[in-house]
Motif scaffolding. Structure first.
Motif, PDB file in Angstrom:
ATOM      1  N   LEU A  64      74.522  63.351  17.270  1.00 11.99           N
ATOM      2  CA  LEU A  64      75.642  63.222  16.339  1.00 11.99           C
ATOM      3  C   LEU A  64      75.661  61.784  15.842  1.00 11.99           C
ATOM      4  N   VAL A  65      75.658  61.618  14.521  1.00 16.50           N
ATOM      5  CA  VAL A  65      75.698  60.283  13.915  1.00 16.50           C
ATOM      6  C   VAL A  65      76.937  60.193  13.043  1.00 16.50           C
ATOM      7  N   THR A  66      77.858  59.304  13.390  1.00 17.26           N
ATOM      8  CA  THR A  66      79.031  59.108  12.539  1.00 17.26           C
ATOM      9  C   THR A  66      78.655  58.169  11.388  1.00 17.26           C
ATOM     10  N   ALA A  89      64.738  65.925  16.313  1.00 14.41           N
ATOM     11  CA  ALA A  89      66.102  66.140  16.791  1.00 14.41           C
ATOM     12  C   ALA A  89      66.913  66.963  15.784  1.00 14.41           C
ATOM     13  N   LYS A  90      67.894  67.694  16.314  1.00 17.15           N
ATOM     14  CA  LYS A  90      68.887  68.347  15.470  1.00 17.15           C
ATOM     15  C   LYS A  90      70.051  67.375  15.347  1.00 17.15           C
ATOM     16  N   VAL A  91      70.314  66.897  14.140  1.00 17.10           N
ATOM     17  CA  VAL A  91      71.261  65.806  13.936  1.00 17.10           C
ATOM     18  C   VAL A  91      72.463  66.281  13.127  1.00 17.10           C
ATOM     19  N   TYR A  92      73.632  66.212  13.737  1.00 21.22           N
ATOM     20  CA  TYR A  92      74.880  66.443  13.021  1.00 21.22           C
ATOM     21  C   TYR A  92      75.349  65.107  12.463  1.00 21.22           C
ATOM     22  N   ILE A  93      75.713  65.086  11.194  1.00 16.38           N
ATOM     23  CA  ILE A  93      76.202  63.853  10.583  1.00 16.38           C
ATOM     24  C   ILE A  93      77.641  64.050  10.134  1.00 16.38           C
ATOM     25  N   THR A  94      78.458  63.022  10.356  1.00 12.67           N
ATOM     26  CA  THR A  94      79.860  63.092   9.970  1.00 12.67           C
ATOM     27  C   THR A  94      80.199  61.972   8.996  1.00 12.67           C
ATOM     28  N   GLY A  95      81.265  62.169   8.281  1.00 16.05           N
ATOM     29  CA  GLY A  95      81.800  61.205   7.343  1.00 16.05           C
ATOM     30  C   GLY A  95      82.979  61.862   6.653  1.00 16.05           C
ATOM     31  N   ARG A  96      83.696  61.084   5.878  1.00 20.11           N
ATOM     32  CA  ARG A  96      84.880  61.622   5.217  1.00 20.11           C
ATOM     33  C   ARG A  96      84.547  62.440   3.972  1.00 20.11           C
ATOM     34  N   THR A  97      83.396  62.153   3.354  1.00 21.22           N
ATOM     35  CA  THR A  97      83.070  62.775   2.076  1.00 21.22           C
ATOM     36  C   THR A  97      82.020  63.857   2.270  1.00 21.22           C
ATOM     37  N   ALA A  98      82.449  65.111   2.183  1.00 22.17           N
ATOM     38  CA  ALA A  98      81.543  66.237   2.409  1.00 22.17           C
ATOM     39  C   ALA A  98      80.394  66.243   1.407  1.00 22.17           C
ATOM     40  N   ALA A 102      81.948  67.353   7.919  1.00 21.76           N
ATOM     41  CA  ALA A 102      82.916  66.376   7.424  1.00 21.76           C
ATOM     42  C   ALA A 102      84.000  66.139   8.469  1.00 21.76           C
ATOM     43  N   ALA A 103      84.330  64.878   8.720  1.00 21.83           N
ATOM     44  CA  ALA A 103      85.346  64.545   9.719  1.00 21.83           C
ATOM     45  C   ALA A 103      85.827  63.113   9.518  1.00 21.83           C
ATOM     46  N   ASP A 104      87.115  62.890   9.761  1.00 20.15           N
ATOM     47  CA  ASP A 104      87.700  61.550   9.786  1.00 20.15           C
ATOM     48  C   ASP A 104      87.917  61.181  11.239  1.00 20.15           C
ATOM     49  N   ILE A 105      87.178  60.168  11.703  1.00 21.37           N
ATOM     50  CA  ILE A 105      87.199  59.871  13.132  1.00 21.37           C
ATOM     51  C   ILE A 105      88.160  58.737  13.491  1.00 21.37           C
ATOM     52  N   THR A 106      89.170  58.507  12.645  1.00 20.45           N
ATOM     53  CA  THR A 106      90.127  57.438  12.944  1.00 20.45           C
ATOM     54  C   THR A 106      91.423  57.987  13.523  1.00 20.45           C
ATOM     55  N   SER A 107      91.416  59.246  13.969  1.00 17.25           N
ATOM     56  CA  SER A 107      92.571  59.797  14.687  1.00 17.25           C
ATOM     57  C   SER A 107      92.078  60.634  15.852  1.00 17.25           C
ATOM     58  N   LYS A 108      92.854  60.667  16.946  1.00 13.44           N
ATOM     59  CA  LYS A 108      92.446  61.422  18.126  1.00 13.44           C
ATOM     60  C   LYS A 108      92.395  62.911  17.825  1.00 13.44           C
ATOM     61  N   GLU A 109      93.323  63.378  16.993  1.00 10.58           N
ATOM     62  CA  GLU A 109      93.346  64.798  16.652  1.00 10.58           C
ATOM     63  C   GLU A 109      92.061  65.210  15.930  1.00 10.58           C
ATOM     64  N   ALA A 110      91.610  64.371  14.990  1.00  6.88           N
ATOM     65  CA  ALA A 110      90.384  64.670  14.252  1.00  6.88           C
ATOM     66  C   ALA A 110      89.161  64.596  15.164  1.00  6.88           C
ATOM     67  N   ILE A 111      89.174  63.657  16.087  1.00  6.72           N
ATOM     68  CA  ILE A 111      88.060  63.537  17.037  1.00  6.72           C
ATOM     69  C   ILE A 111      88.007  64.763  17.937  1.00  6.72           C
ATOM     70  N   GLU A 112      89.158  65.209  18.424  1.00 11.19           N
ATOM     71  CA  GLU A 112      89.195  66.408  19.259  1.00 11.19           C
ATOM     72  C   GLU A 112      88.669  67.626  18.509  1.00 11.19           C
ATOM     73  N   LYS A 113      89.011  67.723  17.239  1.00  3.75           N
ATOM     74  CA  LYS A 113      88.524  68.823  16.417  1.00  3.75           C
ATOM     75  C   LYS A 113      87.011  68.751  16.258  1.00  3.75           C
ATOM     76  N   LEU A 114      86.487  67.531  16.103  1.00  2.39           N
ATOM     77  CA  LEU A 114      85.045  67.346  15.978  1.00  2.39           C
ATOM     78  C   LEU A 114      84.335  67.766  17.265  1.00  2.39           C
TER      79      LEU A 114
END
Length: 296
Positions: free
Chosen positions: A24-26, A45-54, A76-88
């Motif tokens: 996983l690469v943020t 590797a199988k790489v999941y990538i995250t960011g705010r802009t899908a 797509a994910a916003d990793i600046t909140s615990k709720e969003a991180i938990e969802k990820l």
């Protein structure tokens, strides 16, 4: 083991074997995050990538997933909140039994301030009273560059431990992308950013220690890049999500005489991810910039 078998252990595909690893690469949509993504996926590797802009993530997957041994999968994910991180965490857990590599790359810069003043009054004006410097600015930078490293890393600990448990001879790894800006004594006109990167380096060491003393078989390291082409350093990227820095811009500013290349970062990522004997360390990839700038 005969000599031929011994020699085979030194082949690149064995020393840097990432086949079937899940990563996983943020901030994987551009810059250093994209360099890391390509390095891992091209090597299996199988790489999941995250960011705010899908849209950016989808473009990366479409461009760079073709005809390679691994995969690039946008989430797509916003990793600046615990709720969003938990969802990820829930999203990745629903797709994968384990995570082998977590690269915390997402980050932001801070406003620049003038440091050329020659009197206390001028320096006060530039550093304290200037509208670009505020508590909100520092909070924003530390939230993204430091706090989220802690929360993303700790949220994925169980899935990372499963990666270690499932793979004999492998210990899952967290790789934080810090910066030489957290090592050198210069402010580079952005105090908040440099202070946040110093904090990221120290946080890496604390996490590595606490993970070890909790008897988890995980490695926690950080890569401290110098100048690499990214949206942070150039304020833009092209249609392939790549940025460019002219060689002459840094010819006289560091021993290497240039900004970093994709391949320079790829080598550092592959080494840090695959080497099972590296833990709690800062891997500096900077073209000698720390040598010229001076460390703290």
């Amino acid at each position: 083991m005969d000599a031929q078998q011994s020699n085979s252990r030194f082949k690149l595909e064995n020393v840097f074997n990432l086949k079937d690893r899940v990563a996983l690469v943020t901030g994987g949509g551009s810059g250093i995050g994209l360099m890391a993504t390509q390095a891992l996926a091209v090597n299996g590797a199988k790489v999941y990538i995250t960011g705010r802009t899908a849209e950016k993530l989808d473009r990366v997957a479409n461009l760079y997933s073709k005809d390679i041994p691994g995969q690039i999968i946008p989430v797509a994910a916003d990793i600046t909140s615990k709720e969003a991180i938990e969802k990820l965490v829930q999203t990745i857990s629903s797709k994968e039994p384990a995570l082998h590599i977590l690269i915390n790359n997402a980050g932001i810069s801070s406003s620049k301030q003038n440091t050329d003043a020659q009197s206390a009054e001028e320096l006060q004006e530039d550093l304290f009273k200037h509208p670009s410097g505020s508590f909100d600015e520092w909070d924003r930078v530390f939230r993204t560059n430091v706090s989220q490293l802690f929360f993303v890393s700790t949220a994925f600990l169980p899935l990372l431990q499963k990666g270690t448990d499932m793979e004999h001879g492998w210990s899952s790894t967290v790789i934080n992308i810090s910066s030489v800006s957290g090592i050198i004594k210069l402010s580079q006109r952005h105090f908040a950013y440099n202070a946040s990167k110093a904090a990221a380096i120290h946080l890496t060491k604390m996490l590595a220690h606490e993970v070890m003393t909790s008897n988890l078989k995980l490695r926690v390291n950080n890569i401290a890049p110098g100048v690499f082409p990214s949206e942070m350093t150039t304020q833009e990227s092209d249609e392939k999500q790549k940025s460019e820095i002219p060689k002459e811009k840094y010819e006289d500013k560091m021993p290497a005489g240039r900004a970093g290349k994709d391949e320079d970062m790829a080598g550092a990522v592959l080494f840090t991810a695959a080497n099972q004997y590296v833990n709690g360390q800062t891997i500096v990839v900077d073209g000698g910039f720390v040598l010229s700038a001076g460390s703290i």
